[in-house]
Design an enzyme around this catalytic site. Structure first.
Site, mmCIF file in Angstrom:
data_model
loop_
_atom_site.group_PDB
_atom_site.id
_atom_site.type_symbol
_atom_site.label_atom_id
_atom_site.label_comp_id
_atom_site.label_asym_id
_atom_site.label_seq_id
_atom_site.Cartn_x
_atom_site.Cartn_y
_atom_site.Cartn_z
ATOM 1 N N SER A 12 11.184 -11.931 -0.745
ATOM 2 C CA SER A 12 10.215 -13.289 -0.318
ATOM 3 C C SER A 12 11.355 -14.580 0.050
ATOM 4 O O SER A 12 12.174 -14.406 0.034
ATOM 5 C CB SER A 12 10.264 -14.017 -2.028
ATOM 6 O OG SER A 12 9.878 -14.797 -2.287
ATOM 7 N N LYS B 230 8.287 -8.318 -6.955
ATOM 8 C CA LYS B 230 7.741 -8.804 -5.555
ATOM 9 C C LYS B 230 6.856 -9.271 -5.766
ATOM 10 O O LYS B 230 5.782 -9.798 -5.743
ATOM 11 C CB LYS B 230 8.090 -7.683 -4.770
ATOM 12 C CG LYS B 230 7.270 -8.674 -3.604
ATOM 13 C CD LYS B 230 7.789 -10.446 -3.135
ATOM 14 C CE LYS B 230 7.785 -10.830 -1.697
ATOM 15 N NZ LYS B 230 6.402 -10.532 -0.973
ATOM 16 N N HIS C 227 5.999 -10.976 -8.726
ATOM 17 C CA HIS C 227 6.424 -12.939 -8.381
ATOM 18 C C HIS C 227 5.834 -13.466 -7.424
ATOM 19 O O HIS C 227 5.289 -14.645 -7.420
ATOM 20 C CB HIS C 227 7.630 -12.614 -6.786
ATOM 21 C CG HIS C 227 8.101 -13.723 -6.518
ATOM 22 N ND1 HIS C 227 6.946 -14.103 -4.973
ATOM 23 C CD2 HIS C 227 9.440 -14.105 -6.294
ATOM 24 C CE1 HIS C 227 7.854 -14.661 -4.743
ATOM 25 N NE2 HIS C 227 8.967 -15.600 -4.565
ATOM 26 N N ASN C 228 4.857 -12.864 -6.464
ATOM 27 C CA ASN C 228 3.333 -12.943 -5.814
ATOM 28 C C ASN C 228 2.195 -13.759 -7.241
ATOM 29 O O ASN C 228 1.324 -14.591 -6.883
ATOM 30 C CB ASN C 228 2.832 -12.646 -4.860
ATOM 31 C CG ASN C 228 4.129 -12.269 -3.759
ATOM 32 O OD1 ASN C 228 5.570 -12.499 -4.152
ATOM 33 N ND2 ASN C 228 3.171 -11.179 -2.762
ATOM 34 N N GLU D 8 4.026 -16.910 -8.433
ATOM 35 C CA GLU D 8 3.252 -17.389 -7.413
ATOM 36 C C GLU D 8 1.816 -18.172 -7.111
ATOM 37 O O GLU D 8 1.998 -18.631 -7.138
ATOM 38 C CB GLU D 8 3.386 -17.387 -5.900
ATOM 39 C CG GLU D 8 4.033 -18.233 -4.413
ATOM 40 C CD GLU D 8 4.085 -17.160 -3.264
ATOM 41 O OE1 GLU D 8 3.209 -16.713 -2.831
ATOM 42 O OE2 GLU D 8 5.036 -17.129 -3.115
#
Length: 643
Positions: free
Chosen positions: A301, A356, A359-360, A363
């Site tokens: 990232s 990940k 995480h996105n 986000e």
């Protein structure tokens, strides 16, 4: 392996006349079993006559000669490599020589004293180059800052041996496949850390010159080799090979693996640095294990800038495989406030790609919260774009600090002519799929994921722009009072934003905790938060605080940790008030709304789920449990026989 296949690159032996480049080049080519060419043989007759007459060549004389050599080198490159002896005195000459070459080029600069050069030239008989022209060559020479510089005082045999030893030592430590935006940035990041790296890009339709142009643009980096031929790329790597894939998620990864696997050996390591689905990563881990090859699913990232300067890196898979590549990944990662790399081993199987993905998702929701705050400030508080940008910048200086808030404050006042660019951007948000994947994963695990799922749905709804235009005309705007207390609204919004961010992070981290437990990944939430404090898109002051929070309370839901309980108790009213005012004004605030609904539901001792259970039992005999009985007991009622 014979030498004809072991050596595939182009080697240019350069230097002024008398340096012995033809002798050394011919001996080296014979050892490598590749063709040798002397650039002097390619001079047109007019150039030879000029030098024979004692006149130095100028750039105009050299241009057609260099063009001829460039095409010839490209042919040698396609045929398996070769050695060229060429003066190549200036940097621009060297760039011209390799402009069409698809193979890596190694430069060998033969250097020596003027006295030795003059002595050699005076002993040379019948050559068109006159000894007194040496001065013009020495004046023209721009010694390369890359490649190998060898002293000509050694015997030719010793010089050739030195070159061969240097070539053996020059195999790359790390390979990367895929020269897209992120791939290029990661390659340059690796090279800038002193790591010998090879890069490969398949010359598919539309990308025929990607590798060549990237190589030409970075020809001065002697620890970087670029290929558009897969066998050459693989031959350039030390064993066990360490290869990172930066290609599109999905079938493209499998296609690359299909090409790689037959050419790899047991113990080699393949790292998928794209946004692959963690189910696919788990499947690939098992499949490559059957071939004795390690597969590491690695979240990366930080976008283009992060990849170049230092991203947050999330590798998962076999621990031994990670140990073998850790020094490379940690070298290119961002660093936290204590100087530690923002890279850590996540866990087995597809855990790296899983975190990940989440995480996105976090986000997505963080981006939507900022967008909703902007909408409320502009539509309800009637603030200008400049005022909103200034407010976001002010917020970013305190407890609300984050990378996403920072860039939002920076992009808002950007103008194109007299117009703010954000006002010209078509309001239909796009997405690459990771947010949707994380929502589906939450359903699979049975974890509430409302802030993220609502942010995904908001993007889908935004994509219905043509329908929204029609609907807006039919429904009109909601009528609301004009008397808005801007100061009060802004203060409530600040509290709402602070609250919603905590709720969103709590939802994301709880999703990770529950999934980690289900798959026995043993993900360390504190360590995960630490590597998200720099390099990644969701880095923030809040993330810094979460490192210590999860270190102290590793098994506690974030919203039950006293620090955040007190924060939300103090700011919760602002969240509720903001959502109410937004909804009353006809504004869509899906993530703010999801935050307050999650918080209200999470803190409600008695929910309405008892009605749901009664309904399920009524129409489907799905049974229920009772508060006044043991929860081990199951009950069913014939609701139609109520007295």
């Amino acid at each position: 392996m014979n030498r004809a296949t072991a050596y595939r690159e182009i080697i240019v032996v350069l230097g002024v006349s008398g340096s012995g480049k033809s002798t050394i080049g011919a001996m080296l080519a014979k050892h490598m079993q590749v063709p040798f060419d002397d650039a002097d043989d390619f001079h047109p007759i007019v150039n030879k006559e000029k030098m024979a007459a004692g006149q130095p060549l100028n750039d105009e004389d050299r241009t057609p000669w260099l063009e001829t050599l460039a095409y010839h080198i490209a042919d040698r490159s396609r045929q398996g490599g070769g050695v060229l002896a060429c003066s190549a005195l200036k940097e621009k000459y060297r760039k011209a020589l390799v402009r069409y070459c698809s193979s890596p080029v190694r430069w060998v600069h033969l250097d020596g004293s003027r006295e030795l050069l003059e002595e050699r030239l005076s002993d040379r008989q019948g050559h068109f180059f006159k000894p007194h022209l040496l001065d013009s060559q020495l004046d023209t020479l721009e010694p390369p800052t890359y490649g190998w510089r060898l002293d000509i005082k050694e015997k030719p045999e010793a010089i050739v041996s030195q070159i061969i030893e240097l070539m053996k030592m020059e195999k790359a430590d790390f390979g990367l496949v895929g020269l897209g935006v992120m791939g290029k940035s990661l390659v340059l990041n690796l090279a800038s850390r002193g790591i010998a790296v090879s890069a490969y890009n398949k010359p598919r339709t539309g990308e025929e010159r990607v590798a060549k142009e990237f190589a030409a643009a970075h020809a001065d980096r002697d620890n970087l080799q670029v290929y558009d031929d897969l066998p050459q790329f693989l031959e350039s790597l030390h064993s066990p090979k360490k290869i990172m894939l930066m290609v599109s998620a999905g079938p493209a990864v499998d296609a690359v693996l299909d090409e790689l696997i037959p050419q790899l050996e047991p113990g080699d390591i393949v790292i998928d640095g794209g946004n692959s689905h963690y189910y696919d990563t788990k499947r690939r881990v098992n499949f490559l294990r059957e071939h004795g090859i390690h597969f590491v699913g690695c979240g990366v990232s930080g976008g283009e800038e992060g990849a170049l300067k230092g991203p947050s890196i999330m590798p998962g898979g076999n621990l031994d495989a990670y140990s073998a590549i850790a020094k490379y990944l940690e070298a290119i990662a961002a660093t936290d406030k204590n100087g530690r790399a923002c890279c850590t081993y996540i866990g087995e199987e597809g855990s790296g790609h899983f975190v990940k993905m989440v995480h996105n998702g976090i986000e997505y929701a963080e981006m939507q919260l900022i967008a909703e705050a902007y909408l409320l400030l502009r539509e309800r508080a009637a603030m200008t774009i400049e005022e909103i940008a200034a407010l976001f910048s002010e917020w970013n200086q305190g407890e609300l600090q984050s990378y996403l808030l920072e860039i939002s404050a920076e992009l808002l006042p950007f103008k194109e002519g007299d117009d703010y660019l954000v006002d010209l951007i078509y309001d239909a948000a796009q997405q690459k799929g990771t947010g949707g994947w994380s929502t589906t994963a939450a359903l699979d695990v049975g974890v509430p994921f409302s802030t993220v799922s609502e942010s995904v749905m908001a993007r889908h709804l935004s994509a219905l722009k043509p329908l929204r235009v029609i609907a807006a005309a039919k429904y009109g705007r909601v009528c609301v009072p004009d008397d808005v207390d801007r100061t009060s609204l802004v203060e409530s919004l600040r509290h709402a934003y602070a609250s919603a961010r905590v709720v969103n992070h709590a939802i994301g981290f709880e999703m990770i905790r529950r999934t980690s437990d289900q798959y026995a990944w043993q993900i360390n939430l504190s360590e995960l938060a630490r590597i998200w404090t720099n390099g990644c898109i969701i880095r923030s002051g809040l993330m810094e605080d979460l490192v210590s929070a999860f270190e102290k309370f590793p098994d506690t839901h974030l919203l039950l940790i006293d620090t955040y309980v007190e924060l939300l108790k103090a700011k919760r009213q602002g969240l509720s008030s903001t959502v109410a005012k937004g909804i009353e004004a006809g504004l869509s605030l899906p993530v703010f709304s999801a935050s307050v609904n999650y918080l209200n539901g999470f803190t409600a001792e008695q929910s309405s789920a008892n009605i749901i259970q009664a309904q399920r039992d009524y129409f489907g005999a799905h049974t229920y449990r009772r508060k006044d009985k043991s929860l081990d007991q199951i009950f069913h009622t014939d609701w139609t026989k109520h007295s």
